[in-house]
Design a protein around this motif. Structure first.
Motif, mmCIF file in Angstrom:
data_model
loop_
_atom_site.group_PDB
_atom_site.id
_atom_site.type_symbol
_atom_site.label_atom_id
_atom_site.label_comp_id
_atom_site.label_asym_id
_atom_site.label_seq_id
_atom_site.Cartn_x
_atom_site.Cartn_y
_atom_site.Cartn_z
ATOM 1 N N VAL A 116 0.862 -1.185 0.000
ATOM 2 C CA VAL A 116 0.000 0.000 0.000
ATOM 3 C C VAL A 116 0.895 1.232 0.000
ATOM 4 O O VAL A 116 1.543 1.539 1.001
ATOM 5 C CB VAL A 116 -0.945 0.005 1.213
ATOM 6 C CG1 VAL A 116 -1.874 1.214 1.153
ATOM 7 C CG2 VAL A 116 -1.745 -1.286 1.274
ATOM 8 N N ARG B 14 -7.538 1.668 5.560
ATOM 9 C CA ARG B 14 -8.755 1.162 4.901
ATOM 10 C C ARG B 14 -8.417 0.033 3.922
ATOM 11 O O ARG B 14 -9.096 -1.000 3.886
ATOM 12 C CB ARG B 14 -9.422 2.343 4.179
ATOM 13 C CG ARG B 14 -10.400 1.995 3.061
ATOM 14 C CD ARG B 14 -11.709 1.494 3.606
ATOM 15 N NE ARG B 14 -12.554 0.981 2.539
ATOM 16 C CZ ARG B 14 -12.522 -0.272 2.113
ATOM 17 N NH1 ARG B 14 -11.685 -1.141 2.645
ATOM 18 N NH2 ARG B 14 -13.345 -0.673 1.166
ATOM 19 N N ILE B 15 -7.380 0.214 3.117
ATOM 20 C CA ILE B 15 -6.990 -0.809 2.147
ATOM 21 C C ILE B 15 -6.481 -2.056 2.858
ATOM 22 O O ILE B 15 -6.794 -3.193 2.478
ATOM 23 C CB ILE B 15 -5.916 -0.247 1.188
ATOM 24 C CG1 ILE B 15 -6.517 0.890 0.343
ATOM 25 C CG2 ILE B 15 -5.374 -1.344 0.277
ATOM 26 C CD1 ILE B 15 -5.487 1.750 -0.354
ATOM 27 N N THR C 124 -9.303 -4.379 4.112
ATOM 28 C CA THR C 124 -9.859 -5.279 3.100
ATOM 29 C C THR C 124 -8.868 -6.386 2.772
ATOM 30 O O THR C 124 -9.257 -7.552 2.609
ATOM 31 C CB THR C 124 -10.230 -4.494 1.830
ATOM 32 O OG1 THR C 124 -11.395 -3.710 2.110
ATOM 33 C CG2 THR C 124 -10.542 -5.421 0.669
ATOM 34 N N HIS D 25 -1.031 -0.892 -4.463
ATOM 35 C CA HIS D 25 -2.239 -0.056 -4.447
ATOM 36 C C HIS D 25 -1.808 1.336 -4.012
ATOM 37 O O HIS D 25 -1.264 1.510 -2.923
ATOM 38 C CB HIS D 25 -3.269 -0.620 -3.467
ATOM 39 C CG HIS D 25 -4.637 -0.020 -3.623
ATOM 40 N ND1 HIS D 25 -4.873 1.346 -3.640
ATOM 41 C CD2 HIS D 25 -5.871 -0.602 -3.783
ATOM 42 C CE1 HIS D 25 -6.168 1.571 -3.787
ATOM 43 N NE2 HIS D 25 -6.795 0.416 -3.880
ATOM 44 N N GLY E 184 -3.739 4.062 -3.345
ATOM 45 C CA GLY E 184 -4.672 4.877 -2.584
ATOM 46 C C GLY E 184 -5.095 6.103 -3.360
ATOM 47 O O GLY E 184 -5.371 6.030 -4.554
ATOM 48 N N SER F 172 -0.881 8.318 -6.855
ATOM 49 C CA SER F 172 -2.032 7.571 -7.374
ATOM 50 C C SER F 172 -2.398 7.932 -8.807
ATOM 51 O O SER F 172 -2.936 7.094 -9.531
ATOM 52 C CB SER F 172 -3.245 7.777 -6.466
ATOM 53 O OG SER F 172 -3.638 9.137 -6.455
ATOM 54 N N VAL G 154 -12.636 -1.398 -2.642
ATOM 55 C CA VAL G 154 -11.235 -1.832 -2.638
ATOM 56 C C VAL G 154 -11.143 -3.282 -3.088
ATOM 57 O O VAL G 154 -10.270 -3.645 -3.888
ATOM 58 C CB VAL G 154 -10.597 -1.633 -1.249
ATOM 59 C CG1 VAL G 154 -9.191 -2.241 -1.204
ATOM 60 C CG2 VAL G 154 -10.532 -0.147 -0.897
ATOM 61 N N GLU G 155 -12.038 -4.112 -2.617
ATOM 62 C CA GLU G 155 -12.056 -5.497 -3.079
ATOM 63 C C GLU G 155 -12.310 -5.557 -4.587
ATOM 64 O O GLU G 155 -11.661 -6.339 -5.304
ATOM 65 C CB GLU G 155 -13.127 -6.299 -2.344
ATOM 66 C CG GLU G 155 -13.206 -7.749 -2.821
ATOM 67 C CD GLU G 155 -14.222 -8.596 -2.075
ATOM 68 O OE1 GLU G 155 -14.342 -9.812 -2.411
ATOM 69 O OE2 GLU G 155 -14.895 -8.071 -1.166
ATOM 70 N N GLN H 118 -11.556 -3.311 -6.762
ATOM 71 C CA GLN H 118 -10.323 -2.872 -7.412
ATOM 72 C C GLN H 118 -9.333 -4.023 -7.527
ATOM 73 O O GLN H 118 -8.689 -4.216 -8.568
ATOM 74 C CB GLN H 118 -9.671 -1.742 -6.616
ATOM 75 C CG GLN H 118 -10.327 -0.395 -6.724
ATOM 76 C CD GLN H 118 -9.459 0.666 -6.088
ATOM 77 O OE1 GLN H 118 -9.320 0.720 -4.865
ATOM 78 N NE2 GLN H 118 -8.855 1.511 -6.907
ATOM 79 N N LEU H 119 -9.177 -4.753 -6.453
ATOM 80 C CA LEU H 119 -8.235 -5.869 -6.436
ATOM 81 C C LEU H 119 -8.666 -6.959 -7.409
ATOM 82 O O LEU H 119 -7.830 -7.566 -8.099
ATOM 83 C CB LEU H 119 -8.107 -6.427 -5.011
ATOM 84 C CG LEU H 119 -7.491 -5.477 -3.977
ATOM 85 C CD1 LEU H 119 -7.639 -6.050 -2.576
ATOM 86 C CD2 LEU H 119 -6.019 -5.213 -4.286
#
Length: 445
Positions: free
Chosen positions: A7, A16-17, A20, A79, A81, A86, A310-311, A313-314
């Motif tokens: 991250v 937050r990331i 998840t 990731h 953020g 970003s 976030v999930e 995104q992954l």
């Protein structure tokens, strides 16, 4: 699914990331500056690497240090953020060329949307409404004056490479334009390394409405509703809610269709936001910009649509389908987010300091995404965001009631805090009516 994730951020969004990632069984790796060594996101990660001193240029924007941390820890993906790197297309390309997975849109989409003039031109070609404005940079003051004469005053003077509400000024006449042009250009060169300036129609009374999009692994682009972001100070958002109280079902359909077209025009993948200005008098809306990343305010969409962005995104980054049915997206209830900042509640000036008391509210429909706990110190090196207080209810009235109770129960001592502002806002008749615009904070002061 991705097995290990670095991250490349800090504070509440990093935490937050990581939350998840932990839920999905993904090994979470934090990078941090020397100043942030004691923050929760560092201790909650499975592994943490210090990437430099407090200065962001030497830590959170230090590409070499972040990539070295990824290599040393065996990270599979990065990731970013929001903020920092970003929306840096060069960083995205470098990550992928290093054999890592980039959890975000492709570098070409970031580049296309990073320049406001290029983005406007692309959107216009795709049939997305844009406000009257220049189709190329105003090369000098004379060009800016000529453009403004054609558009009509008042005009907005904007840094073409800017973002996040920075690098903008309003000119009501030619004299003001001459001042604002030089000011914005100097700011843009200093902050973004690009002094290109855009002249655009300015709307004295306008609402700021945005649409959350998600470019799926199979190539489709879907829209997950709109967010109202009109409570702002100095063009910086303070409150977001979904759905917007200004948007009718017919207008919503137009908003979402335009946002999908915008994403499709650049082959968008992963999470992004299409920001627009809405003229409440005419119900016309115009493309403002596309944020090629996860937004600060994404939780209100999560609560209304029942998804973990976030999930998602992954999953997109890993080439997997979404957890939801794209053809059966349906909002439920109403959600409001309040940005709790370390700043004076009247003048909104930053007020860092050591946190002596930190008690978060709880209860049904209350969520807190925070970056700090008691004993931490809010330093002057980064954004003043302490936490995001998000509430949801069956309708807007219930969400407002829960927000009032949560603000009253939220205790923060040490640094300055803007909680008293939100207590005032939540009793403000204009806000409660839902019929407000981007000038509401100025009228409250």
């Amino acid at each position: 699914m991705i097995e290990s994730l670095l991250v490349a951020n800090r504070g509440e969004i990093a935490r937050r990331i990581i939350r998840t990632a932990n839920r999905l069984g993904i090994r979470a790796i934090a990078v941090h500056s020397e100043a942030d060594a004691g923050l929760p996101f560092v201790t909650e990660a499975d592994e943490a690497v210090c990437v430099g001193p407090a200065n962001p240029a030497q830590s959170y924007r230090n590409v070499e240090a972040i990539l070295a941390a990824a290599k040393a820890t065996g990270a599979q993906a990065i990731h970013p953020g929001y903020g920092f790197l970003s929306e840096n297309a060069d960083f995205a390309r470098t990550v992928e060329r290093s054999g890592l997975i980039w959890v975000g849109p492709g570098a070409d989409a970031i580049t296309a949307m990073g320049d406001k003039i290029n983005a406007r031109n692309l959107m216009a070609a795709a049939g997305v409404p844009v406000a009257a404005g220049t189709t190329e940079p105003a090369a000098d003051l004379d060009a800016a004056v000529a453009a403004a004469a054609g558009i009509g005053y008042p005009v907005m003077v904007k840094a073409a490479a800017g973002g996040g509400g920075m690098g903008m000024g309003v000119a009501a006449d030619e004299a003001a334009l001459r001042t604002e042009y030089d000011k914005v250009r100097a700011f843009a060169e200093r902050m973004f390394g690009d002094g290109s300036v855009l002249i655009e129609r300015y709307f004295p009374r306008v609402r700021h409405v945005e649409v959350q999009i998600l470019g799926l692994a199979d190539g489709r682009v879907v829209a997950l509703g709109e967010r109202e972001c009109s409570v702002q100070r100095r063009n910086q958002k303070l409150v977001e809610e979904s759905p917007s109280p200004a948007v009718s079902p017919e207008l919503r359909a137009r908003f979402l269709a335009a946002a999908v077209r915008a994403g499709e025009a650049v082959g968008y993948r992963n999470a992004g936001t299409v920001e627009c200005l809405l003229d409440p008098a005419t119900q016309e809306f115009f493309f403002l910009e596309m944020n090629t990343r996860l937004q600060v305010e994404h939780p209100v969409t999560e609560l209304v649509y029942g998804v973990d962005l976030v999930e998602e995104q992954l999953r997109v980054a890993a080439g997997l389908p979404p957890t939801f049915d794209p053809d059966a997206l349906a909002p439920r209830g109403h959600a409001i987010e309040l940005r709790i900042n370390a700043e004076d509640p009247k003048r909104f000036l930053p007020g860092p300091g050591a946190i002596t008391t930190w008690r978060e509210p709880g209860g049904e429909g209350v969520r807190v995404d925070s970056g700090y706990v008691a004993g931490n110190t809010v330093t002057p090196f980064y954004d003043s965001l302490l936490a995001k207080l998000i509430v949801n209810g069956r309708d807007r009235a219930e969400a407002v009631e829960r927000a009032r109770a949560a603000v009253a129960a939220f205790e923060v001592a040490g640094p300055k805090c803007n909680l008293p502002f939100f207590a005032e806002l939540l009793e403000n008749e204009e806000f409660l009516s839902g019929d407000y615009d981007t000038g509401i904070v100025g009228r409250m002061r």
